[in-house]
Design a protein around this motif. Sequence first.
Motif, PDB file in Angstrom:
ATOM      1  N   GLU A   1      17.662  -7.931 -42.756  1.00  8.92           N
ATOM      2  CA  GLU A   1      16.619  -6.626 -41.460  1.00  8.92           C
ATOM      3  C   GLU A   1      15.268  -7.511 -41.919  1.00  8.92           C
ATOM      4  OE1 GLU A   1      17.123  -2.812 -42.967  1.00  8.92           O
ATOM      5  OE2 GLU A   1      19.199  -2.663 -41.486  1.00  8.92           O
ATOM      6  N   CYS A   2      15.121  -8.442 -43.159  1.00  8.11           N
ATOM      7  CA  CYS A   2      13.735  -8.444 -43.628  1.00  8.11           C
ATOM      8  C   CYS A   2      13.217  -9.687 -43.392  1.00  8.11           C
ATOM      9  CB  CYS A   2      14.068  -8.970 -45.441  1.00  8.11           C
ATOM     10  SG  CYS A   2      12.336  -9.680 -46.094  1.00  8.11           S
ATOM     11  N   ASP A   3      11.829  -9.321 -42.742  1.00  4.36           N
ATOM     12  CA  ASP A   3      11.739 -10.363 -41.905  1.00  4.36           C
ATOM     13  C   ASP A   3      10.660 -11.807 -42.987  1.00  4.36           C
ATOM     14  OD1 ASP A   3      12.106  -8.631 -39.673  1.00  4.36           O
ATOM     15  OD2 ASP A   3      10.224  -7.549 -39.915  1.00  4.36           O
ATOM     16  N   CYS A   4      10.657 -11.522 -44.467  1.00  6.96           N
ATOM     17  CA  CYS A   4       9.239 -12.069 -45.095  1.00  6.96           C
ATOM     18  C   CYS A   4      10.615 -12.259 -46.228  1.00  6.96           C
ATOM     19  CB  CYS A   4       8.778 -11.462 -45.469  1.00  6.96           C
ATOM     20  SG  CYS A   4       9.131 -10.154 -46.406  1.00  6.96           S
ATOM     21  N   ASP A   5       9.806 -13.591 -47.037  1.00  7.07           N
ATOM     22  CA  ASP A   5      10.673 -14.286 -48.113  1.00  7.07           C
ATOM     23  C   ASP A   5      11.786 -14.528 -48.081  1.00  7.07           C
ATOM     24  OD1 ASP A   5       8.313 -14.386 -49.695  1.00  7.07           O
ATOM     25  OD2 ASP A   5       9.095 -12.025 -50.271  1.00  7.07           O
ATOM     26  N   THR A   6      12.135 -15.248 -46.516  1.00 11.17           N
ATOM     27  CA  THR A   6      14.036 -16.053 -47.063  1.00 11.17           C
ATOM     28  C   THR A   6      13.656 -17.595 -46.217  1.00 11.17           C
ATOM     29  OG1 THR A   6      13.970 -15.172 -44.731  1.00 11.17           O
ATOM     30  CG2 THR A   6      14.834 -13.248 -46.533  1.00 11.17           C
ATOM     31  N   ALA A   7      14.875 -17.723 -45.894  1.00 11.26           N
ATOM     32  CA  ALA A   7      14.139 -19.390 -45.961  1.00 11.26           C
ATOM     33  C   ALA A   7      15.438 -19.549 -44.375  1.00 11.26           C
ATOM     34  CB  ALA A   7      14.725 -20.075 -47.095  1.00 11.26           C
ATOM     35  N   THR A   8      15.321 -20.610 -43.842  1.00 12.91           N
ATOM     36  CA  THR A   8      16.508 -21.133 -42.573  1.00 12.91           C
ATOM     37  C   THR A   8      17.276 -22.281 -43.180  1.00 12.91           C
ATOM     38  OG1 THR A   8      14.827 -22.557 -41.691  1.00 12.91           O
ATOM     39  CG2 THR A   8      14.859 -20.195 -41.384  1.00 12.91           C
ATOM     40  N   PRO A   9      18.031 -23.304 -42.340  1.00 10.09           N
ATOM     41  CA  PRO A   9      18.501 -24.476 -43.425  1.00 10.09           C
ATOM     42  C   PRO A   9      17.793 -25.724 -43.359  1.00 10.09           C
ATOM     43  CG  PRO A   9      19.709 -22.606 -42.135  1.00 10.09           C
ATOM     44  CD  PRO A   9      18.926 -22.499 -41.732  1.00 10.09           C
ATOM     45  N   ASP A  10      16.338 -25.717 -42.859  1.00 10.32           N
ATOM     46  CA  ASP A  10      15.607 -26.512 -42.714  1.00 10.32           C
ATOM     47  C   ASP A  10      14.190 -26.516 -43.659  1.00 10.32           C
ATOM     48  OD1 ASP A  10      14.564 -24.986 -40.878  1.00 10.32           O
ATOM     49  OD2 ASP A  10      14.643 -26.093 -39.015  1.00 10.32           O
ATOM     50  N   THR A  11      14.287 -25.635 -44.025  1.00  9.80           N
ATOM     51  CA  THR A  11      13.098 -24.802 -45.286  1.00  9.80           C
ATOM     52  C   THR A  11      12.575 -26.005 -46.439  1.00  9.80           C
ATOM     53  OG1 THR A  11      12.964 -22.510 -44.373  1.00  9.80           O
ATOM     54  CG2 THR A  11      12.131 -23.387 -46.674  1.00  9.80           C
ATOM     55  N   PRO A  12      11.688 -26.740 -46.229  1.00  5.50           N
ATOM     56  CA  PRO A  12      11.304 -27.738 -47.241  1.00  5.50           C
ATOM     57  C   PRO A  12      11.783 -27.236 -48.497  1.00  5.50           C
ATOM     58  CG  PRO A  12       9.618 -27.744 -45.452  1.00  5.50           C
ATOM     59  CD  PRO A  12      10.521 -26.786 -45.410  1.00  5.50           C
ATOM     60  N   PHE A  13      11.865 -28.064 -49.194  1.00  4.90           N
ATOM     61  CA  PHE A  13      11.740 -28.042 -50.691  1.00  4.90           C
ATOM     62  C   PHE A  13      11.178 -27.144 -51.625  1.00  4.90           C
ATOM     63  CE2 PHE A  13      12.523 -28.141 -54.968  1.00  4.90           C
ATOM     64  CZ  PHE A  13      13.697 -28.265 -56.034  1.00  4.90           C
ATOM     65  N   THR A  14       9.750 -27.973 -51.303  1.00  6.17           N
ATOM     66  CA  THR A  14       8.909 -27.386 -52.137  1.00  6.17           C
ATOM     67  C   THR A  14       8.424 -25.707 -51.190  1.00  6.17           C
ATOM     68  OG1 THR A  14       7.495 -28.525 -50.226  1.00  6.17           O
ATOM     69  CG2 THR A  14       7.349 -29.457 -52.524  1.00  6.17           C
ATOM     70  N   GLU A  15       8.299 -25.566 -50.048  1.00  2.00           N
ATOM     71  CA  GLU A  15       8.489 -24.047 -49.801  1.00  2.00           C
ATOM     72  C   GLU A  15       9.559 -23.562 -49.819  1.00  2.00           C
ATOM     73  OE1 GLU A  15       8.706 -21.801 -44.681  1.00  2.00           O
ATOM     74  OE2 GLU A  15       8.182 -24.058 -45.369  1.00  2.00           O
ATOM     75  N   LEU A  16      10.832 -23.619 -50.770  1.00  3.69           N
ATOM     76  CA  LEU A  16      11.654 -23.061 -51.033  1.00  3.69           C
ATOM     77  C   LEU A  16      10.943 -22.662 -52.892  1.00  3.69           C
ATOM     78  CD1 LEU A  16      14.359 -22.012 -50.422  1.00  3.69           C
ATOM     79  CD2 LEU A  16      15.781 -24.291 -51.450  1.00  3.69           C
ATOM     80  N   CYS A  17      10.603 -23.480 -53.386  1.00  4.01           N
ATOM     81  CA  CYS A  17      10.522 -22.987 -54.863  1.00  4.01           C
ATOM     82  C   CYS A  17       9.122 -21.986 -54.045  1.00  4.01           C
ATOM     83  CB  CYS A  17       9.746 -24.505 -55.480  1.00  4.01           C
ATOM     84  SG  CYS A  17      10.547 -25.193 -55.227  1.00  4.01           S
ATOM     85  N   ALA A  18       8.518 -21.831 -53.521  1.00  4.55           N
ATOM     86  CA  ALA A  18       7.239 -21.258 -53.398  1.00  4.55           C
ATOM     87  C   ALA A  18       7.413 -19.554 -53.329  1.00  4.55           C
ATOM     88  CB  ALA A  18       6.254 -21.524 -52.722  1.00  4.55           C
ATOM     89  N   ILE A  19       9.277 -19.650 -52.284  1.00  5.85           N
ATOM     90  CA  ILE A  19       9.256 -18.780 -52.048  1.00  5.85           C
ATOM     91  C   ILE A  19      10.400 -18.097 -53.621  1.00  5.85           C
ATOM     92  CG2 ILE A  19      11.437 -16.993 -50.311  1.00  5.85           C
ATOM     93  CD1 ILE A  19      10.965 -19.268 -48.102  1.00  5.85           C
ATOM     94  N   SER A  20      11.129 -19.429 -54.005  1.00  5.94           N
ATOM     95  CA  SER A  20      11.192 -17.842 -55.211  1.00  5.94           C
ATOM     96  C   SER A  20      11.157 -17.557 -56.111  1.00  5.94           C
ATOM     97  CB  SER A  20      11.989 -19.498 -55.102  1.00  5.94           C
ATOM     98  OG  SER A  20      12.884 -18.758 -56.722  1.00  5.94           O
ATOM     99  N   ALA A  21       9.184 -17.958 -56.396  1.00 12.38           N
ATOM    100  CA  ALA A  21       8.706 -18.000 -57.267  1.00 12.38           C
ATOM    101  C   ALA A  21       8.513 -16.588 -56.342  1.00 12.38           C
ATOM    102  CB  ALA A  21       6.940 -18.935 -57.306  1.00 12.38           C
ATOM    103  N   ARG A  22       8.304 -15.982 -55.523  1.00 20.50           N
ATOM    104  CA  ARG A  22       7.774 -14.790 -55.481  1.00 20.50           C
ATOM    105  C   ARG A  22       8.994 -13.805 -55.354  1.00 20.50           C
ATOM    106  NH1 ARG A  22       5.586 -17.389 -51.140  1.00 20.50           N
ATOM    107  NH2 ARG A  22       6.867 -16.817 -49.372  1.00 20.50           N
TER     108      ARG A  22
END
Length: 342
Positions: free
Chosen positions: A268-289
């Motif tokens: 249900e969450c519309d934010c702070d999730t990833a898709t399979p093709d999310t780049p690694f650097t963006e994934l790190c930024a999401i994880s940091a939050r």
Amino acid sequence: MEKLREGAGREELRADGTTAAVIDASFTVEPGQIFVVMGLSGSGKSTLLRMLNGLLEPTAGQVRFDGQDLTALSARELREVRSKKISMVFQHFALFPHRSVRDNAAYGLEVQGVPRAERERRADEALALCGLAGWEASWPDELSGGMQQRVGLARALATDADLLLMDESFSALDPLIRRDMQDQLLQLQHTLKKTIVFITHDLNEAMRLGDRIAVMRDGRIVQTGSAEDILLRPADDYVASFTQDVDRSRVLTAEAVMDREVRGDEAECDCDTATPDTPFTELCAISARLSHPVAVLDEHRGVVGVVPRQRLVGFLGDAPDPAPVSCDAPRDQGGEKEVARA
């Protein structure tokens, strides 16, 4: 392409007075793919490329393209295929200094016998695609190296060939111009969906451009796979030595690093999730939050995996090797158009 003795290497063949450039190479290129052949100088990659358009004839085996075995064609038939279906972009531009930029771009069409008005129109369209609108009447020596290479690329595109062969096409350029040309090629590919076989000795370039990558050593293909396959699952120590200095953050995506054991219902969450093709650097930024693992969602917003923070650190090499990624090994599928095998 060369098959003299099963399992024989270059040294054994050389003892018999034979020099084998390419040995037992077999691969498939799918329509619309950028297929990169990577290896050090002398590995056989340029010889392999020249077999794909009949400039060199293999000792044994076949080169199949669009349902035809190119090794079985007559010289006239092969010239016809090369003039209309296969174009080549060379390392050193190969422009005619006495022809204008427009006439250089239109040269392949001139060889085909296309009328002047049409070939100039198509050449101008190809030059515009390559960012050279306004330079049509210029001479090659008035252009920078990067611009000259764009003319070579435009010449290949103007013929509307099904297959582009690019032999170290960017290696003679300065690093910044080389990256610009890589960007240009990726933008063109996004629009045109050409089938491209690209030769390089630069692993970073291979991983940036290639949908699939073949690594060559001493005339043999030692591994074929995606950039993530080559980086995370090297076939041997030789391939692993190539990848040890690669910036993994530029290659990996969430699909490569996620834990597939965890799945779930619609998120249900519309934010702070990833898709399979999310780049690694963006994934790190999401994880940091987040204080919990990043959820990876498919197109239906179902959870297909999670990425714990420690796993990200592990893939960057700052922690012990992460647990193996649970995913199926890639499978080569038969292509409808481009196949080379021996």
